[in-house]
Design an enzyme around this catalytic site. Sequence first.
Site, PDB file in Angstrom:
ATOM      1  N   CYS A   1       1.493 -23.228  -7.297  1.00  0.00           N
ATOM      2  CA  CYS A   1       1.298 -22.479  -8.552  1.00  0.00           C
ATOM      3  C   CYS A   1       2.430 -21.494  -8.803  1.00  0.00           C
ATOM      4  CB  CYS A   1      -0.043 -21.772  -8.558  1.00  0.00           C
ATOM      5  SG  CYS A   1      -0.193 -20.533  -7.266  1.00  0.00           S
TER       6      CYS A   1
ATOM      7  N   ASP B   1       6.693 -15.699  -4.289  1.00  0.00           N
ATOM      8  CA  ASP B   1       6.665 -14.787  -3.145  1.00  0.00           C
ATOM      9  C   ASP B   1       7.100 -15.486  -1.868  1.00  0.00           C
ATOM     10  OD1 ASP B   1       6.014 -12.168  -3.996  1.00  0.00           O
ATOM     11  OD2 ASP B   1       4.055 -12.935  -4.613  1.00  0.00           O
TER      12      ASP B   1
ATOM     13  N   GLU C   1       1.861 -17.562   0.340  1.00  0.00           N
ATOM     14  CA  GLU C   1       2.977 -16.803  -0.243  1.00  0.00           C
ATOM     15  C   GLU C   1       3.809 -16.139   0.828  1.00  0.00           C
ATOM     16  OE1 GLU C   1       1.728 -14.836  -4.265  1.00  0.00           O
ATOM     17  OE2 GLU C   1       0.132 -14.523  -2.819  1.00  0.00           O
TER      18      GLU C   1
ATOM     19  N   HIS D   1       7.861 -10.365 -13.226  1.00  0.00           N
ATOM     20  CA  HIS D   1       6.715 -10.797 -14.022  1.00  0.00           C
ATOM     21  C   HIS D   1       7.033 -11.062 -15.479  1.00  0.00           C
ATOM     22  CE1 HIS D   1       4.663 -10.129 -10.357  1.00  0.00           C
ATOM     23  NE2 HIS D   1       3.834 -11.022 -10.827  1.00  0.00           N
TER      24      HIS D   1
HETATM   25  C1  PEP Z   1       3.861 -16.616  -6.501  1.00  0.00           C
HETATM   26  O1  PEP Z   1       4.146 -15.675  -5.756  1.00  0.00           O
HETATM   27  O2  PEP Z   1       4.490 -17.687  -6.522  1.00  0.00           O
HETATM   28  C2  PEP Z   1       2.730 -16.490  -7.434  1.00  0.00           C
HETATM   29  C3  PEP Z   1       2.281 -17.530  -8.115  1.00  0.00           C
HETATM   30  O3  PEP Z   1       2.195 -15.254  -7.580  1.00  0.00           O
HETATM   31  P1  PEP Z   1       2.862 -14.105  -8.515  1.00  0.00           P
HETATM   32  O4  PEP Z   1       4.082 -14.701  -9.154  1.00  0.00           O
HETATM   33  O5  PEP Z   1       1.845 -13.674  -9.491  1.00  0.00           O
HETATM   34  O6  PEP Z   1       3.190 -13.052  -7.506  1.00  0.00           O
HETATM   35 MG    MG Z   2       2.755 -14.025  -5.664  1.00  0.00          MG
END
Ligand code: PEP
Ligand code: MG
Length: 805
Positions: A738, A691, A667, A430
Amino acid sequence: MTGITLHAPFAGWLGPLDEVPDPVFAERMMGDGFAIDPTEGVLRAPADGVVVSVPTSAHAITLRLDNDADILLHIGLETVALGGRGFSSLVTPGERVSRGQPLIEFDLDKVARDAKDLITPVVAASGGSVRVINPGRLVAAGDPVAEVASSGASDTTAVAIEASRVITVLAPHGLHARPAARIVQLLTPFAATVTLAHEDKQANARSIVALLALGAAQGAQIHVAASGTDAIAALDALERFASERFGDSGEGLPSPPLARSGSVCAVPGIAIGHVRQFRAATINVAEQGAGMEAEVVALQNAIRATGASLGTDDLAQAHRTILNDPDLNGLASRLIADGKSAGWAWRTATEQASASLRETGDIFLAERVADLEDIASQLLGRLTGRSVGVPVIEPNTILVAHDLLPSQFQALDLANLAGICTAAGGPTAHVAVLAAAAGIPMLVAAGPDVLGLADGDPAILDAENCRLTVNPDTAALGAASAVIASRREARTGALRAAQQPCTTADGTRIEVFANLGSVDDAAAAVRAGAEGCGLLRTEFLFLDRADAPTEAEQQALYAAIATTLDDRPLIVRTLDIGGDKPVPYLPSRPEENPALGQRGVRLSLARPDLLETQLRAILAAVPGAQCRIMLPMISDVGEVDAVRAVLDRAMLAVGRTELVQLGVMVETPAAAMIADQLAARVDFLSIGTNDLTQYALAADRGNAAVASMVDALHPAVLRLIARTVEGAGRYGCWVGVCGSLGSDPRAAPLLVGLGITELSAVPAIVPEVKAAVRAITMSAARALAQRALAATSAAEVRALLEEQS
Ligand code: PEP
Ligand code: MG
């Protein structure tokens, strides 16, 4: 030696600890023991020993007995507040005392009048059990009242056995943190006192910091002594475990400092600047505490909360073991009993432990100092409510760190930050998401030798070719400056056209949205030309707080973001915590595989109260067609149906009747495979490539050892994307991206060619993504996608993208 008899330190009423009207003692937070309500004003030594400490207020004293048990005698409750009035100490720290020797004189009447209570807890502060002899009677000074074992022994009445063995350390990296933590765990079921000795050092086998300070390398001969009724069994277990190299193959350990591992590009970009090492900085704490009771409770709460916030991997387990270390806790408790604050006591205890690790001169143990410091600063952060300090960021800083927490990143002055390089971490952790949002190039998994670079060294961070070059020559500097200049020029062009709607060169409309985590992000996204928000990560609102945000707080935040976006669509993702985003106030059982555990929608369905609160807040805050809701970590249509039922309730509760678009994230490979079934139930799908990649390739997105595998351009991931688009197309459902792949302008033609019609990028990259889309035709994009689907590796796909640009 095990059991030692304790004699009444003064005449009075002998009772169990449970009768002390203070949970710090009654709940044995300070250790096991007993209590005496005195009828005279002289406290005597309950056994032979050495005075460890006496606070200046002389209301308490700690003695170390000959079996190494530390006994705290605390005259009355909350007597630290008397500031020494009515007490006088007759001994000094370091002094040897004998049983019955007067230690402290006190004015019984005055203390009885001014203190909360005169009852005097006597506890084994270093751990171990205390057997009280016939509590509930009047005793005279010197009467035998209890038996105390040193830390670890529990049954002093049974026959104590003493035995010893010599074991050889076979583990390839010696007795480092993981084997030490495992030894502590292994001995948990045994009551015996176990001591390890190596050269001139001795360690309590239940203390990870003491074990580490032995500095025992591979091949070291360790003398292990155990005493207690199960001493032999404990030794057998330990010997067996040693022969299995303490379960340590040596794999997955950081490489020795000179064997550099390959860096991974987490956020593309090039920066020229100066190295600045980031180590968790000192949090100031007051030396004097606010009373022993308050400080002990504060420390216990901070230890609990810090422990709960840790993950479940090996390193987190080792950190948890440090938090519960009896030597550290014993020293901290003694310092608190001396009137120090919890923070000061903990810091002093960890500093002492760090110093003994440094003394070993072992490079692996030096890394453990970082662990100790890390855990200490997390705990101090909790105690003081302050986040760990971050360095001053001078212009053109290339920040080098072991790893960074999202909270640490958020505290940095980003205006001057040119780039980041972490020794550990993964490209989609993150903190990388946050760095991408801020447009800061970032290298991860660079290996521990980067931590040895000197502050101020000139460097080029090339987060496109995964290189950190220190003291570059003029040719390298010139080349890097030229690339930066041409990027800047291209970016200026992209920025100029950023506010225009986005279509391919032959007119196919592609929406370019932005990923957001805050109101500031929303403002940046609008400035960058984003046409909406494709992912609002609401969990950032929930992390790094002591309790869950209220419905009103959530509503205010969502409304502020909606307003900042004007009428642009806002896709709010419901809470995606769990996995690598634990939340301290949502206690969850430790999971062996948190990424495969109760995260995302699974947690929401386990806590429908939280989900419904969040849905009500969204529905009340985001008006009309602007409002779209998206669910994370879907793997089954049943989850969508279950959330739909909660959504219906939330709609009723807020009196909202107009339909709200509901979408799901793809995901998991499962979601990709059932995209048609999902599309039949929802309004849109959005692919979370971060993910999806980790699950498709079975490679942890936060694990530096597999960081180079977590590549969203792998043909397996691309085929899952193609499959999603195909399934969704059967129900006329649009598909967006995304995940981080959506923020890579070079991947935009490929994604469009695969049939993606919405790209959601970090705000800073939106102009470049738009520029990349405008540069292609649909037929070229489709041809590119076909070739990429047929490629046999991510590298091959990357080469195709380079060819295209
Ligand atoms: C992803 O998994 O690509 C996503 C956008 O969610 P996060 O990165 O917040 O897990
Ligand atoms: Mg994710």
